[in-house]
Motif scaffolding. Sequence first.
Motif, PDB file in Angstrom:
ATOM      1  N   UNK A  29       0.833  -1.204   0.000  1.00  0.00           N
ATOM      2  CA  UNK A  29       0.000   0.000   0.000  1.00  0.00           C
ATOM      3  C   UNK A  29       0.867   1.253   0.000  1.00  0.00           C
ATOM      4  N   UNK A  30       1.899   1.282   0.835  1.00  0.00           N
ATOM      5  CA  UNK A  30       2.777   2.457   0.898  1.00  0.00           C
ATOM      6  C   UNK A  30       3.469   2.708  -0.436  1.00  0.00           C
ATOM      7  N   UNK A  31       3.952   1.641  -1.078  1.00  0.00           N
ATOM      8  CA  UNK A  31       4.670   1.792  -2.340  1.00  0.00           C
ATOM      9  C   UNK A  31       3.737   2.282  -3.444  1.00  0.00           C
ATOM     10  N   UNK A  32       2.576   1.649  -3.559  1.00  0.00           N
ATOM     11  CA  UNK A  32       1.630   2.039  -4.601  1.00  0.00           C
ATOM     12  C   UNK A  32       1.110   3.451  -4.342  1.00  0.00           C
ATOM     13  N   UNK A  33       0.908   3.796  -3.072  1.00  0.00           N
ATOM     14  CA  UNK A  33       0.417   5.138  -2.736  1.00  0.00           C
ATOM     15  C   UNK A  33       1.411   6.213  -3.167  1.00  0.00           C
ATOM     16  N   UNK A  34       2.711   5.968  -2.986  1.00  0.00           N
ATOM     17  CA  UNK A  34       3.718   6.922  -3.457  1.00  0.00           C
ATOM     18  C   UNK A  34       3.582   7.149  -4.957  1.00  0.00           C
ATOM     19  N   UNK A  35       3.464   6.061  -5.659  1.00  0.00           N
ATOM     20  CA  UNK A  35       3.376   6.086  -7.122  1.00  0.00           C
ATOM     21  C   UNK A  35       2.124   6.837  -7.582  1.00  0.00           C
ATOM     22  N   UNK A  36       0.995   6.531  -6.959  1.00  0.00           N
ATOM     23  CA  UNK A  36      -0.278   7.135  -7.350  1.00  0.00           C
ATOM     24  C   UNK A  36      -0.348   8.603  -6.945  1.00  0.00           C
ATOM     25  N   UNK A  37       0.066   8.900  -5.712  1.00  0.00           N
ATOM     26  CA  UNK A  37      -0.050  10.264  -5.190  1.00  0.00           C
ATOM     27  C   UNK A  37       0.724  11.261  -6.043  1.00  0.00           C
ATOM     28  N   UNK A  38       1.943  10.917  -6.421  1.00  0.00           N
ATOM     29  CA  UNK A  38       2.736  11.854  -7.215  1.00  0.00           C
ATOM     30  C   UNK A  38       2.147  12.026  -8.606  1.00  0.00           C
ATOM     31  N   UNK A  39       1.581  10.947  -9.144  1.00  0.00           N
ATOM     32  CA  UNK A  39       0.950  11.068 -10.450  1.00  0.00           C
ATOM     33  C   UNK A  39      -0.234  12.024 -10.426  1.00  0.00           C
ATOM     34  N   UNK A  40      -1.093  11.878  -9.425  1.00  0.00           N
ATOM     35  CA  UNK A  40      -2.249  12.763  -9.308  1.00  0.00           C
ATOM     36  C   UNK A  40      -1.810  14.212  -9.087  1.00  0.00           C
ATOM     37  N   UNK A  41      -0.813  14.391  -8.239  1.00  0.00           N
ATOM     38  CA  UNK A  41      -0.328  15.742  -7.940  1.00  0.00           C
ATOM     39  C   UNK A  41       0.293  16.410  -9.162  1.00  0.00           C
ATOM     40  N   UNK A  42       0.842  15.593 -10.073  1.00  0.00           N
ATOM     41  CA  UNK A  42       1.494  16.121 -11.269  1.00  0.00           C
ATOM     42  C   UNK A  42       0.534  16.289 -12.441  1.00  0.00           C
ATOM     43  N   UNK A  43      -0.752  16.013 -12.206  1.00  0.00           N
ATOM     44  CA  UNK A  43      -1.729  16.175 -13.267  1.00  0.00           C
ATOM     45  C   UNK A  43      -1.763  15.026 -14.254  1.00  0.00           C
ATOM     46  N   UNK A  44      -1.218  13.874 -13.865  1.00  0.00           N
ATOM     47  CA  UNK A  44      -1.230  12.705 -14.731  1.00  0.00           C
ATOM     48  C   UNK A  44      -2.484  11.875 -14.487  1.00  0.00           C
ATOM     49  N   UNK A  45      -2.863  11.104 -15.483  1.00  0.00           N
ATOM     50  CA  UNK A  45      -3.940  10.139 -15.305  1.00  0.00           C
ATOM     51  C   UNK A  45      -3.371   8.906 -14.613  1.00  0.00           C
ATOM     52  N   UNK A  46      -4.205   8.274 -13.797  1.00  0.00           N
ATOM     53  CA  UNK A  46      -3.774   7.097 -13.046  1.00  0.00           C
ATOM     54  C   UNK A  46      -4.840   6.011 -13.183  1.00  0.00           C
ATOM     55  N   UNK A  47      -4.398   4.824 -13.542  1.00  0.00           N
ATOM     56  CA  UNK A  47      -5.293   3.669 -13.589  1.00  0.00           C
ATOM     57  C   UNK A  47      -4.803   2.645 -12.575  1.00  0.00           C
ATOM     58  N   UNK A  48      -5.702   2.171 -11.752  1.00  0.00           N
ATOM     59  CA  UNK A  48      -5.367   1.197 -10.711  1.00  0.00           C
ATOM     60  C   UNK A  48      -6.162  -0.074 -10.969  1.00  0.00           C
ATOM     61  N   UNK A  49      -5.454  -1.139 -11.270  1.00  0.00           N
ATOM     62  CA  UNK A  49      -6.085  -2.440 -11.506  1.00  0.00           C
ATOM     63  C   UNK A  49      -5.707  -3.317 -10.324  1.00  0.00           C
ATOM     64  N   UNK A  50      -6.635  -3.504  -9.394  1.00  0.00           N
ATOM     65  CA  UNK A  50      -6.290  -4.156  -8.128  1.00  0.00           C
ATOM     66  C   UNK A  50      -7.496  -4.867  -7.545  1.00  0.00           C
ATOM     67  N   UNK A  51      -7.222  -5.684  -6.531  1.00  0.00           N
ATOM     68  CA  UNK A  51      -8.295  -6.337  -5.791  1.00  0.00           C
ATOM     69  C   UNK A  51      -9.025  -5.306  -4.936  1.00  0.00           C
ATOM     70  N   UNK A  52     -10.283  -5.565  -4.563  1.00  0.00           N
ATOM     71  CA  UNK A  52     -11.050  -4.604  -3.760  1.00  0.00           C
ATOM     72  C   UNK A  52     -10.347  -4.198  -2.467  1.00  0.00           C
ATOM     73  N   UNK A  53      -9.699  -5.142  -1.791  1.00  0.00           N
ATOM     74  CA  UNK A  53      -9.060  -4.816  -0.521  1.00  0.00           C
ATOM     75  C   UNK A  53      -7.938  -3.800  -0.702  1.00  0.00           C
TER      76      UNK A  53
END
Length: 226
Positions: A29-53
Amino acid sequence: MIDSESGVLTDPISGNHIVKVCRDQIVKVNSVAQYVAQGLSSGEAVAIIAKPSLRKALVDFLVTQGFDMQSFKDQGQIKFLDAEFLLSSFGIDAEAFEKFVSDPLRIMKLKYDKIRIFGEMVDVLWQKGAYDEAIQLENRWNDLFKKIEFSLLCTYSFSHLDPSTYDEALERICRCHTHHIPLEVSDLSIPSEANELLDSFGLAWKRIIEKFNPLTPVPPPAAPPV
């Protein structure tokens, strides 16, 4: 395969196919959150393909960090797909992968210049022992790199890598990716027995890096002399 600092999580470039082996859900969760958070902050699109949990854990974490996730969803800047549903629907079928994965990414690409993707489908397959299918799916992603510009993060659960088959398993995983995120200090606050296994894991990566160039096919055996 390149051993990368964790900075590649926050500032990947198109074509980066990144892998990190995580010892538990918290590290993932921590690793993916780093990756996603910076993308959103930079105005990039983010797609997350993951299990519900994992999707829920990511959203909860990002909300605590001040991200208005509903707003990002409404703007189409972030898209969530269910890894288990996709696999149960089409497995690794090439035509279905194009329809349910590639096409939505192309739509996002029309609005946003850069896309970063997190994919958990390969780990779902790996945990089920479907190793060949996991590698085939990794290769589907590598084929998609030739058609769309994006970066991709994959994670594998350390607990589902059999120490007795490290070399074979890691060789197969390594050669599908361009970057490997090494274990961080925070990842190592675990019993000494597990540390020994993680050390073996790191050494295995180094052997594979020395043996093969990333994404390069294994050369065929030499022809016998005539």
